[in-house]
Design a protein around this motif. Sequence first.
Motif, mmCIF file in Angstrom:
data_model
loop_
_atom_site.group_PDB
_atom_site.id
_atom_site.type_symbol
_atom_site.label_atom_id
_atom_site.label_comp_id
_atom_site.label_asym_id
_atom_site.label_seq_id
_atom_site.Cartn_x
_atom_site.Cartn_y
_atom_site.Cartn_z
ATOM 1 N N GLY A 45 34.915 33.827 45.168
ATOM 2 C CA GLY A 45 34.024 34.791 45.809
ATOM 3 C C GLY A 45 34.247 36.200 45.298
ATOM 4 O O GLY A 45 33.292 36.965 45.079
ATOM 5 N N GLU A 46 35.515 36.551 45.082
ATOM 6 C CA GLU A 46 35.821 37.897 44.594
ATOM 7 C C GLU A 46 35.401 38.083 43.130
ATOM 8 O O GLU A 46 35.021 39.181 42.731
ATOM 9 N N LEU A 47 35.447 37.022 42.347
ATOM 10 C CA LEU A 47 34.963 37.102 40.972
ATOM 11 C C LEU A 47 33.457 37.355 40.937
ATOM 12 O O LEU A 47 32.962 38.132 40.115
ATOM 13 N N VAL A 48 32.732 36.692 41.821
ATOM 14 C CA VAL A 48 31.293 36.929 41.918
ATOM 15 C C VAL A 48 31.032 38.391 42.290
ATOM 16 O O VAL A 48 30.163 39.057 41.706
ATOM 17 N N CYS A 49 31.788 38.898 43.243
ATOM 18 C CA CYS A 49 31.624 40.288 43.663
ATOM 19 C C CYS A 49 32.008 41.249 42.539
ATOM 20 O O CYS A 49 31.371 42.305 42.367
ATOM 21 N N TYR A 50 33.035 40.893 41.789
ATOM 22 C CA TYR A 50 33.440 41.728 40.650
ATOM 23 C C TYR A 50 32.287 41.829 39.640
ATOM 24 O O TYR A 50 31.938 42.920 39.182
ATOM 25 N N ALA A 51 31.691 40.678 39.319
ATOM 26 C CA ALA A 51 30.586 40.668 38.352
ATOM 27 C C ALA A 51 29.389 41.451 38.892
ATOM 28 O O ALA A 51 28.749 42.210 38.151
ATOM 29 N N ARG A 52 29.075 41.280 40.164
ATOM 30 C CA ARG A 52 27.962 42.021 40.749
ATOM 31 C C ARG A 52 28.242 43.522 40.746
ATOM 32 O O ARG A 52 27.325 44.334 40.519
ATOM 33 N N SER A 53 29.483 43.891 40.996
ATOM 34 C CA SER A 53 29.855 45.301 40.996
ATOM 35 C C SER A 53 29.705 45.920 39.611
ATOM 36 O O SER A 53 29.290 47.075 39.470
#
Length: 274
Positions: free
Chosen positions: A100-108
Amino acid sequence: MNLVWGLVVVVGTCVLTITAMLLVRRKAPEGSYFSDGDRASGVFGVLATGFSVLLGFIIFLAFSSYDESRSGAEAEATIVTQQVETAQFLPPDTASELEGELVCYARSVVGPEWDAMATGSLDSTINPWGAEMFRTLKAADPQTSAEQSAYDRWMDQNADRQQARVDRIHGAEGIIPLPLWLAMILISVVIFIYLLFFADSGERAKTQALLMGSVTIVICLLLELLVFFNHPHGHGVGRLEPTAMERTLRLMDAQFEVAGVNLEVPCDSRGVPS
């Protein structure tokens, strides 16, 4: 829009310099202000050569930085994809949080971070989701040999991702120092003033306008190219865009769908914590 403004600057500058040449031409003697045209042309050749060599060298360095930023963005996106795969071998609770945090990192990266790079306001801040992933991994307790191997692999990939991010953002604030800009502008002004002394009342106005206009166009285009390479991130023709990370987000969604993972992502579509 960038191309439009670039064209406006070139046309506006040409109008100013050509107008100045034609005004000076009215009172200029026949044959120009120089009594020895060959010697004056030789001096102008030295000025133009020095300017072109210096500008060409700076553009080469700026393009190298542009290419490094592009390569860094590609490498970072690839490593994020690899980390999703590595996370599958970590303890289940840790893997779910990291995904989940990797997805958020990419979105950021695609959202707020790229916008900040486009405006040159990113500074040296870290990506908040990188810190979240570090805290999540720090609390992990790998037991099996596969989990321990994945833990070590993740740490290596994390270091590679951070280096790729540095490569991506290093040119966001501009790589050309102010003294170089001042030198280029001063040399351009000197060339413009020197050309005014070639004003010749015996020459036709079209010829004099072509003389000044052609030099002005070349100098303006080269300086605009330098401005482009100095701030390569953003949205527009030729600008570096988050294409690689957007592709990574699509790949991650496809991977989770194939694996049947119902992921709970702790952020919105722009990577802002929800």
